[in-house]
Each structure stands twice: as C-alpha cells, then as structure tokens.
Enzyme design. Structure first.
Site, PDB file in Angstrom:
ATOM      1  N   ASP A  21       0.874  -1.213   0.073  1.00 40.04           N
ATOM      2  CA  ASP A  21      -0.045  -0.017  -0.022  1.00 40.04           C
ATOM      3  C   ASP A  21       0.925   1.291   0.023  1.00 40.04           C
ATOM      4  OD1 ASP A  21      -2.395   1.521  -0.054  1.00 40.04           O
ATOM      5  OD2 ASP A  21      -2.881   1.165   2.021  1.00 40.04           O
ATOM      6  N   ASN A  69     -10.902  -2.482  -5.438  1.00 38.20           N
ATOM      7  CA  ASN A  69     -10.202  -1.627  -6.345  1.00 38.20           C
ATOM      8  C   ASN A  69     -10.844  -1.299  -7.790  1.00 38.20           C
ATOM      9  OD1 ASN A  69      -6.876  -2.687  -4.950  1.00 38.20           O
ATOM     10  ND2 ASN A  69      -8.080  -0.845  -4.821  1.00 38.20           N
TER      11      ASN A  69
HETATM   12  C1  IPE Z   1      -5.437  -2.537  -0.418  1.00 38.44           C
HETATM   13  O1  IPE Z   1      -4.978  -1.394  -0.551  1.00 38.44           O
HETATM   14  C2  IPE Z   1      -5.398  -3.502  -1.791  1.00 38.44           C
HETATM   15  C3  IPE Z   1      -4.032  -3.482  -2.382  1.00 38.44           C
HETATM   16  C4  IPE Z   1      -3.091  -3.297  -1.712  1.00 38.44           C
HETATM   17  C5  IPE Z   1      -4.190  -4.185  -3.494  1.00 38.44           C
HETATM   18  P1  IPE Z   1      -6.126  -0.269  -0.694  1.00 38.44           P
HETATM   19  O2  IPE Z   1      -5.232   1.174  -0.729  1.00 38.44           O
HETATM   20  O3  IPE Z   1      -6.796  -0.524  -1.810  1.00 38.44           O
HETATM   21  O4  IPE Z   1      -6.919  -0.521   0.864  1.00 38.44           O
HETATM   22  P2  IPE Z   1      -8.162   0.374   1.463  1.00 38.44           P
HETATM   23  O5  IPE Z   1      -9.249   0.598   0.576  1.00 38.44           O
HETATM   24  O6  IPE Z   1      -7.342   1.748   1.424  1.00 38.44           O
HETATM   25  O7  IPE Z   1      -8.148   0.005   2.768  1.00 38.44           O
HETATM   26  C1  IPE Z   2      -1.705   0.207  -3.440  1.00 40.38           C
HETATM   27  O1  IPE Z   2      -1.502   1.432  -3.327  1.00 40.38           O
HETATM   28  C2  IPE Z   2      -1.707  -0.592  -4.511  1.00 40.38           C
HETATM   29  C3  IPE Z   2      -3.087  -0.689  -4.903  1.00 40.38           C
HETATM   30  C4  IPE Z   2      -3.977  -0.741  -4.366  1.00 40.38           C
HETATM   31  C5  IPE Z   2      -3.411  -1.128  -6.552  1.00 40.38           C
HETATM   32  P1  IPE Z   2      -2.472   2.673  -3.534  1.00 40.38           P
HETATM   33  O2  IPE Z   2      -2.855   3.037  -5.036  1.00 40.38           O
HETATM   34  O3  IPE Z   2      -3.517   2.106  -2.730  1.00 40.38           O
HETATM   35  O4  IPE Z   2      -1.807   3.994  -2.694  1.00 40.38           O
HETATM   36  P2  IPE Z   2      -2.362   4.873  -1.654  1.00 40.38           P
HETATM   37  O5  IPE Z   2      -2.969   4.115  -0.642  1.00 40.38           O
HETATM   38  O6  IPE Z   2      -3.529   5.598  -2.405  1.00 40.38           O
HETATM   39  O7  IPE Z   2      -1.392   5.695  -1.466  1.00 40.38           O
HETATM   40 MG    MG Z   3      -4.079   2.536  -0.586  1.00 43.19          MG
END
Ligand code: IPE
Ligand code: IPE
Ligand code: MG
Length: 248
Positions: A21, A69
C-alpha cells in the site's frame, strides 16, 4: 552486523503475505500521477520476491488488486491492468532466475483477457520451478473467496459428496483458493494504514501483523529483513500461556 545476518534462518516464516500500500501517496508526494507510483511499486515487488527466494521462504502472497479496487477511476484501473501485462512479461525472467513459480488467487474471470493470457503463460512457464510460490491476489477479496467456498460446500453437501456433520475448520480451509498453501505466519502492510482491507480474513486468524510506515515503492530488502527480525522476536502463543510455550 547487517540486518540479513541477524535473521535466524531456521525460524523464518514459511509464508509471508503483504498488503502493498501507498503507491498513490508516494506519487502525489512527488507531484506525479498515482499511476507513476504503481510503476515504481514494481521495484519493491522484485525486491521482496528476490529476498524471499534467497532466504528460502516457501510462499509469498502479494495483494496486488482488490475487488474493491474496481471502484477506482477507470483511468487508474486501466493503467493498473496494462501495468500487470507488462510486468508479468518483464518479470518472468526474474521468476525463472529465482526458481519461483507464479500462482494467483481471486476472480480471474473479471480480469481483462490480456491479463489472463499473460498470467496463464507465466504460470505455465514457471510451473517447472521448485522453489518459492509467489501468489498474486488479483481481483481478490476475502469475503468473495469465503462466499465462493460456501457455495461449493453447499453444492457438495447437496450432491452428497460431503456430509454437513463432517464440516470442520479444515474443510473450510480446503475449499478456499489457498487450500494448497499454509496460513501466513506473518502479514506485512506498508504505508502506515492499520487495516486488513478484505485480505485473507480466514487465513490470517493467527498471523503476526507487522505495519510499516514506508510507502510501498520505497520498500526494500532491508525493510523486509527488519519486518522478519521483528517477527522472530514475537512469542506466538496460540491461546496458551508464555510459560507453556517456553517449556523445553
Ligand atoms: C488494499 O489497498 C488492496 C491492495 C493493496 C491491492 P487499498 O489501498 O485499496 O486499501 P483501502 O481501501 O485503502 O483499505
Ligand atoms: C496500493 O497503493 C496499490 C493498489 C491498491 C493497487 P494505493 O494505490 O492504494 O496507494 P495509496 O493508498 O492511495 O497511497
Ligand atoms: Mg491504498
């Protein structure tokens, strides 16, 4: 002594699961688009994959794209899918070099055919490898997976393949997409978020949780070793008392 040298090799987890993340925030901090962050996240994927394989960790599971996502802006989703296609192609060589076999969990049918085809090719090519299993959780959510398992269990009970009286926790584990993989002993989440986000809810029942403030694109082998060292300092009690655990 380096962090790697501090690791007790015979007390490493068999299975590490990671919620990668912070890509979006990493990019924003640099005045760039979120997709730029996802692209740089690939380096961290390579680092933890290599480090795990080098250490002899048997299973590494990476949360790459959740069911939720799909609700992101179409531009970002499309870019992520395109990135998956190029990354799977470009990283197959790294997987072969490190004797890693690729596996996936999640709703494969919901992925674009371009992604599915690349995955199938890479899974087939790396199936000869005997080292670590790298599982990518793609279009995955734990509640989805549990619902799928319940449907299968109900069907098998109806078809008299399974007796409802005989259902145990082990039966449920066997109906999940991770049936051939032991539960993770360690779950790491980066970017300073303290939640599970629908990841391996059943399988994480007794996992040690490690949260790092580092944003995923900055995560390197040293950060991974630090997480593993922290894990090795934990006392895993499984409901027992510390005294019971420490009986020689
Ligand atoms: C969780 O990350 C999913 C992945 C790392 C693929 P998100 O960034 O989507 O999670 P939330 O929605 O903030 O909890
Ligand atoms: C994790 O990084 C990757 C995926 C969930 C695909 P994020 O895209 O959630 O990054 P933040 O949380 O917005 O910084
Ligand atoms: Mg995230």
């Amino acid at each position: 002594m380096s962090l790697k040298d501090q690791l007790i090799i015979d007390r490493l987890p068999q299975h590490v699961a990671i919620i990668m993340d912070g890509n979006g925030r990493w990019a924003k901090k640099r005045g760039n688009s979120r997709v730029f962050g996802h692209k740089h996240g690939v380096t961290a994927v390579r680092e933890v994959t290599e480090a795990s394989a080098e250490l002899g960790i048997k299973y590494l599971t990476l949360y790459a794209f959740s069911t939720e996502n799909w609700n992101r802006p179409k531009l970002e989703v499309d870019a992520l899918m395109a990135l998956l296609v190029t990354t799977i192609s470009s990283e197959t060589e790294t997987l072969m070099k490190n004797n890693v076999r690729l596996n996936t969990i999640g709703c494969k049918e919901s992925l674009p055919s371009s992604v599915r085809n690349k995955l199938d090719t890479c899974i087939a090519e790396t199936s000869v490898n005997s080292g670590m299993t790298l599982t990518l959780a793609l279009s995955y959510s734990s509640r989805w997976e549990i619902v799928e398992a319940i449907k299968e269990i109900t069907k098998d009970v109806k078809d008299s393949v399974l007796n409802s009286e005989d259902i145990t926790a082990e039966t449920v584990s066997n109906y999940l997409s991770t049936s051939s993989i032991p539960d993770p002993e360690l779950m790491i989440r980066t970017s300073g978020e303290y939640r599970i986000s629908n990841f391996l809810l059943w399988q994480l029942a007794y996992s040690e949780l490690y949260f790092s403030d580092i944003l995923w694109p900055d995560f390197r082998k040293e950060d991974y070793y630090a997480a593993l060292i922290d894990y090795q300092g934990r006392e895993r009690r499984f409901g027992k008392t510390g005294e019971q655990i420490n009986v020689k």
